[in-house]
Enzyme design. Sequence first.
Site, PDB file in Angstrom:
ATOM      1  N   GLY A  16       9.287 -11.912 -60.988  1.00 48.47           N
ATOM      2  CA  GLY A  16       8.407 -11.969 -61.916  1.00 48.47           C
ATOM      3  C   GLY A  16       8.816 -12.332 -63.279  1.00 48.47           C
ATOM      4  CG  ASP A  71       6.298 -18.951 -63.665  1.00 46.10           C
ATOM      5  OD1 ASP A  71       5.463 -17.830 -63.434  1.00 46.10           O
ATOM      6  OD2 ASP A  71       7.223 -19.177 -63.045  1.00 46.10           O
ATOM      7  CD  GLU A 139      10.129 -18.478 -65.870  1.00 45.92           C
ATOM      8  OE1 GLU A 139       8.930 -18.393 -66.399  1.00 45.92           O
ATOM      9  OE2 GLU A 139      10.071 -18.171 -64.456  1.00 45.92           O
ATOM     10  CB  THR A 187      24.405  -0.848 -61.206  1.00 47.15           C
ATOM     11  OG1 THR A 187      25.695  -0.320 -60.997  1.00 47.15           O
ATOM     12  CG2 THR A 187      23.487   0.190 -61.615  1.00 47.15           C
ATOM     13  CB  CYS A 380     -12.728 -29.319 -58.206  1.00 47.29           C
ATOM     14  SG  CYS A 380     -11.945 -30.991 -58.358  1.00 47.29           S
ATOM     15  CG  HIS A 519      -9.615 -27.188 -61.707  1.00 48.13           C
ATOM     16  ND1 HIS A 519      -9.722 -26.507 -60.311  1.00 48.13           N
ATOM     17  CD2 HIS A 519      -9.801 -28.524 -61.394  1.00 48.13           C
ATOM     18  CE1 HIS A 519      -9.769 -27.450 -59.364  1.00 48.13           C
ATOM     19  NE2 HIS A 519      -9.433 -28.588 -59.937  1.00 48.13           N
ATOM     20  CD  GLU A 521      -9.851 -23.184 -61.748  1.00 48.42           C
ATOM     21  OE1 GLU A 521     -10.914 -23.571 -62.265  1.00 48.42           O
ATOM     22  OE2 GLU A 521      -9.320 -23.849 -60.692  1.00 48.42           O
TER      23      GLU A 521
HETATM   24  N1  GLN Z   1     -10.226 -33.254 -53.052  1.00 45.82           N
HETATM   25  C1  GLN Z   1     -11.022 -33.370 -53.980  1.00 45.82           C
HETATM   26  C2  GLN Z   1     -10.858 -34.646 -54.883  1.00 45.82           C
HETATM   27  O1  GLN Z   1      -9.826 -35.286 -55.019  1.00 45.82           O
HETATM   28  C3  GLN Z   1     -11.263 -32.443 -54.976  1.00 45.82           C
HETATM   29  C4  GLN Z   1     -10.088 -31.889 -55.728  1.00 45.82           C
HETATM   30  C5  GLN Z   1     -10.129 -30.534 -56.048  1.00 45.82           C
HETATM   31  O2  GLN Z   1     -10.616 -29.637 -55.687  1.00 45.82           O
HETATM   32  N2  GLN Z   1      -8.982 -30.125 -56.943  1.00 45.82           N
HETATM   33  O3  GLN Z   1     -11.785 -35.119 -55.688  1.00 45.82           O
END
Ligand code: GLN
EC number: 6.3.4.2
Length: 547
Positions: A16, A71, A139, A187, A380, A519, A521
Site C-alpha cells: 500500500g 496509483d 513513490e 522486526t 466507454c 470515463h 470514474e
Molecule cells: N474498446 C473500445 C474502444 O477502443 C472501448 C474502450 C474502453 O472501454 N476504454 O473504443
Amino acid sequence: MARYVFITGGVVSSLGKGLASAALGALLQARGFSVRLRKLDPYLNVDPGTMSPFEHGEVFVTDDGAETDLDLGHYERFTGVSARKTDSVSSGRIYSNVLEKERRGDYLGKTIQVIPHVTNEIKDFLKVGEDEVDFMLCEIGGTVGDIEGLPFFEAIRQFAQDKPRGQCIFVHLTLLPYVSASHELKTKPTQHSVKELRSIGIAPDVLLLRSEHPIPEKEREKIALFCNVRKEAVIAAYDLKTIYEAPLAYHREGLDQAVLDAFGISPAPKPNLDRWVDVMDRLEHAEGEVRVAIVGKYTQLEDAYKSIAEALTHGGMANRTRVRAEWINAELFEREDPSPFLEGFHAILVPGGFGERGTEGKIRAAQYAREKGIPYLGICLGMQMAVIEAARNLAHVKDAGSEEFDHEIGRKRYTPVVYHLKEWIQGNHIVERKHDDDKGGTMRLGAYTAALAAGSRVATIYGSTEIEERHRHRYEVDVRYREALEGCGLTFSGMSPDGRLPEIVEIKDHPWFVGVQFHPELKSKPFAPHPLFADFIRAAVEVSRLV
Ligand code: GLN
C-alpha cells in the site's frame, strides 16, 4: 523550490505504498501545503497502456492524455490535484528517451551509461515543476533490491545530494510479520530492508510499518535503534476498514508530524482534517444498501476497475448509502437470458473494455436493464454496447456491431454501428490514425469537451451544458445512426463540440439509462463524488425502495 519526499518499499510488494503516499499528500495539504505526487515504475513498458489489466490493474488516464499507473488514481482521489503526463515514468520511458537522444546525437562522442545518462534522465524527470509546489512526493514502484529498480534508487540518492541539505527525505514502508506460534511481531525483515537501502546510500528518515497487530513500544525502540531512525519516526500503519481512513489513521500515528520534523519545519502548521472527518462520517453512517452489478470481463481482479469501484463508493457517500458492487462475468450469458444473473440488482454498470470476448453478454445486460427499467450506466465500451443493443433490437439494424469485433475475428461480419475512429479534432489540430498504427499511446486519450443538449438528463445532472471528461478509446459510435436511434428513444444528449462524435446517449423514457464514451470514474473523489455516479446511485436507491 519544492521539498522532496521519496517513498520506497521493502520486504514485500503490495503493502500500500501508493495509498500511504496519497494519504501523506492529503495530510500535508491539510496543513496548508501544496503538493504534487509522482510515480516512478521500474518495468520496461514505456507506459502501462498496453498491459492487460490482469497484469497491472487499471490504466489511469490523465487530463493531458497519459496512460499511467493506477496509483495516480489514488493520488488524485486523496489530494484532488490533477495528475499530469510528467507525474508518471517507467524505466521503459527513461531508456526510450535516452536512446532517442543518443540517436539524435545529443551525447555525441560519449559512451552512454546507466550512471550518469540514465540517472540524469530520471533526475530531470523529478525536477519538472519543482517551483510550483511546497512538496513533491515521489513513490518508487517495486521493492528495494529489485534489479530493475536500481537506477531509480541511485538517481534519488544522487538527487538528495545535489539539493541543499534538508530538502529531501526518505520514507520507507515495510512489513512486520506476525508469528502466531510465538505471538511475536518480527522486526528482522525490516532491519534487512533498511540495510539494503543503506547499502545503496539511502538512509530512511521515516519508517512506516505495516502490521496486523499493535506494535509494542519496545519493538519500536528496537527498530529505531537497529535502523538508525528516530523513535518518533517509526510509524505504525495498521490495516484499515476503508482506504479513506488512511489520512486520519496516519495522522493519529504521527506520520505528517514525523515528516515535518524530518524537514525541520517548526512549528508545524496545525492540520485541518474536516474533509476527512466528513468522508469517514459518510462512510460510517450510511443507511441501507444498494446492489450494483458490474458486468465486465476482468472480474477476477478488483484492481482492473479500481476507479469504478471507488467512484461507486463515492456515489454511495453522496447518498449516505452503502454500495455493494458485485462483479459479474459477462461471458456467463453470451448466449442466454441474463435474468438469473442480474435479478435482484438495483443498478447495472457495464464498464470499459477491449476485444470481442464477453461483448454479447454486455449487450444482453444493456437490453435487460433497458427492458426492466433498471438504472444502467454504460462507460466507454459499456456505452457502445448499449448503442449496439438499441440498434439491433429497436432500430432493427441487422448484425449491428463494432469494427473492433471484426478486427479481432479477422473478417467483416458486423454492420459497424461503432467504427474505428481515424480522425478527430484535438484543440486546434486534427489527429489522424491508421488501422495498422502502433498500439501504444494512439487511442483518443485524455480530456475532451462535450456539449450537452439543454434539458437532457445529463445536463441536469452536471448542472451545465459543457463538460470536460477523460477519454481512452479507439472506436466510436457512428453519428449516422443518430436519427434512427433517436427515433427509437435513444437520445444523443452529448456530442463533441463539432457535432461529429457522440459522447453521451440516454433514454428519457426510463428510470435512468445513460451511456458515456468517456470515463467519469477517473475524476470522482470521496470529498467530491462525480455527479453521474451520485445520481446513478440515487436512482439505484429509488429502485431499492420499490422492491
Ligand atoms: N474498446 C473500445 C474502444 O477502443 C472501448 C474502450 C474502453 O472501454 N476504454 O473504443
